[in-house]
Enzyme design. Structure first.
Site, PDB file in Angstrom:
ATOM      1  CG  ASN A   1       1.345   2.261   4.496  1.00 40.09           C
ATOM      2  OD1 ASN A   1       0.242   1.736   4.339  1.00 40.09           O
ATOM      3  ND2 ASN A   1       2.470   1.680   4.073  1.00 40.09           N
TER       4      ASN A   1
ATOM      5  CE1 TYR B   1      -2.118  -4.532  11.224  1.00 40.66           C
ATOM      6  CE2 TYR B   1      -4.270  -5.607  11.197  1.00 40.66           C
ATOM      7  CZ  TYR B   1      -3.336  -4.783  10.595  1.00 40.66           C
ATOM      8  OH  TYR B   1      -3.618  -4.208   9.377  1.00 40.66           O
TER       9      TYR B   1
ATOM     10  CB  THR C   1      -0.062  -5.761   1.772  1.00 36.90           C
ATOM     11  OG1 THR C   1      -0.619  -6.337   2.959  1.00 36.90           O
ATOM     12  CG2 THR C   1      -0.919  -4.574   1.339  1.00 36.90           C
TER      13      THR C   1
ATOM     14  CE  LYS D   1      -2.775  -1.142  11.041  1.00 43.31           C
ATOM     15  NZ  LYS D   1      -2.049  -0.037  10.379  1.00 43.31           N
TER      16      LYS D   1
ATOM     17  CG  ASP E   1      12.622   2.511  14.081  1.00 41.89           C
ATOM     18  OD1 ASP E   1      11.406   2.659  13.836  1.00 41.89           O
ATOM     19  OD2 ASP E   1      13.047   1.742  14.964  1.00 41.89           O
ATOM     20  CB  ILE E   2       8.860   6.524  11.381  1.00 43.60           C
ATOM     21  CG1 ILE E   2       8.256   5.199  10.868  1.00 43.60           C
ATOM     22  CG2 ILE E   2       9.521   7.250  10.216  1.00 43.60           C
ATOM     23  CD1 ILE E   2       7.156   4.627  11.665  1.00 43.60           C
TER      24      ILE E   2
ATOM     25  CG  ASP F   1       9.956   0.265   3.410  1.00 43.03           C
ATOM     26  OD1 ASP F   1       8.729   0.199   3.242  1.00 43.03           O
ATOM     27  OD2 ASP F   1      10.656  -0.703   3.768  1.00 43.03           O
TER      28      ASP F   1
ATOM     29  CG  LEU G   1      -2.152  -0.888   1.122  1.00 41.10           C
ATOM     30  CD1 LEU G   1      -2.769  -1.086   2.507  1.00 41.10           C
ATOM     31  CD2 LEU G   1      -3.186  -0.297   0.169  1.00 41.10           C
TER      32      LEU G   1
END
Length: 301
Positions: free
Chosen positions: A100, A171, A205, A175, A73-74, A38, A19
């Protein structure tokens, strides 16, 4: 293309594949200059390679667009801060942030280790919070300097976060947290010209192919409903100035379908005007449940 994002600068996290890659390419096709973030990690977040981000940048440039890589690394303060700096120092501004990045470590709850919980919550939830925090600080400074931006944030939730998903407690929780973060950010940041929305996409994905292989399989011919490129037009629009007035919303996007999601709202209620006994509370709860809408089953249930 229409140039919907002409002159805008967009940051996309987790943009090396799936995505994120589709979003980065679509934003660039509409004129945006793109920072492609990334780490190049494996599906479970281990490993790492610079290749995926660079390949996307090369593809954008080959099509006549402008893009740069970011490999930080965000989910760390320095990585998130450097992400925003990369956009501002390279292109002089920041207009759109698309959060994302993520990975999976699926387990049933009784088998879910603390490390797997922490890792997934970290990349999804903290990995949304920190880039958003640093982008918001930049936009606040711009506003105080008299340059109110037409800034946009697109967060990535999931049907798992809205309904739950068997085997994905970490997860799903992350989310769902992203939805809460989106609502708070929309309320807090509007004064700085920032609109914040979230999508809950369904697309093919690496993560969904592993979990829902049969559903996500590409068809032999005809419309590929699970192609990630189907989700990106909504992301591009939400990330553009054309989405003025739209904030604090969650959209499901799958194939050719877009749905505005409506979250928790008061349902049937009863007020005694005083304290109930446990038996009375149970009796009331059962009566209200009989009047309420039956929730959708969780994914995999």
């Amino acid at each position: 293309m229409s140039g919907l994002c002409s002159e805008r600068v967009a940051v996309v996290t987790g943009a090396g594949r799936g995505l994120g890659r589709a979003h980065a390419l679509a934003l660039a096709a509409e004129g945006a200059k793109v920072v492609v973030n990334d780490l190049g990690v494996d599906l479970d977040g281990t490993g790492g390679a610079v290749g995926p981000a660079q390949l996307v940048v090369d593809e954008i440039r080959a099509r006549g667009g402008q893009a740069v890589t970011h490999h930080g690394d965000i989910a760390t303060t320095e990585g998130a801060a450097s992400l925003i700096r990369t956009a501002v120092e390279t292109y002089g501004r920041l207009d759109t942030l698309v959060n994302n990045a993520g990975f999976l470590r699926d387990r049933m709850l009784v088998n879910l280790g603390e490390d797997d919980w922490d890792a997934v919550v970290r990349v999804h939830l903290k990995g949304h919070f920190l880039p958003l925090k640093h982008a918001a600080a930049h936009w606040r400074a711009e506003t105080k300097a008299g340059r109110v931006p037409a800034a946009r944030v697109v967060n990535t939730s999931s049907g798992a976060g809205l309904l739950g998903s068997v085997g994905q407690g970490n997860y799903s929780a992350a989310k769902a947290g992203i939805v809460g973060l989106t609502l708070v950010a929309a309320a807090e940041l509007g004064r700085y010209g920032v609109l914040v929305n979230a999508i809950a996409p369904a697309a093919r994905t690496r993560m969904t192919e592993a979990t829902f292989a049969e559903t996500m399989a590409a068809p032999g011919h005809g419309f590929d409903a699970m192609a990630p490129e189907n989700v990106s037009p909504l992301v591009v629009w939400l990330g553009s100035a054309a989405s003025a007035g739209v904030t604090g919303r969650v959209f499901e996007a799958e194939g050719g379908r877009i749905t505005v999601m409506e979250g928790w709202r008061p349902g049937p209620t009863a007020d005694k005007g005083g304290r109930r006994s446990p038996a009375e509370a149970g009796e009331t709860a059962l009566k209200l449940l009989a009047e309420a809408t039956t929730p959708k089953p969780v994914y995999g249930g």
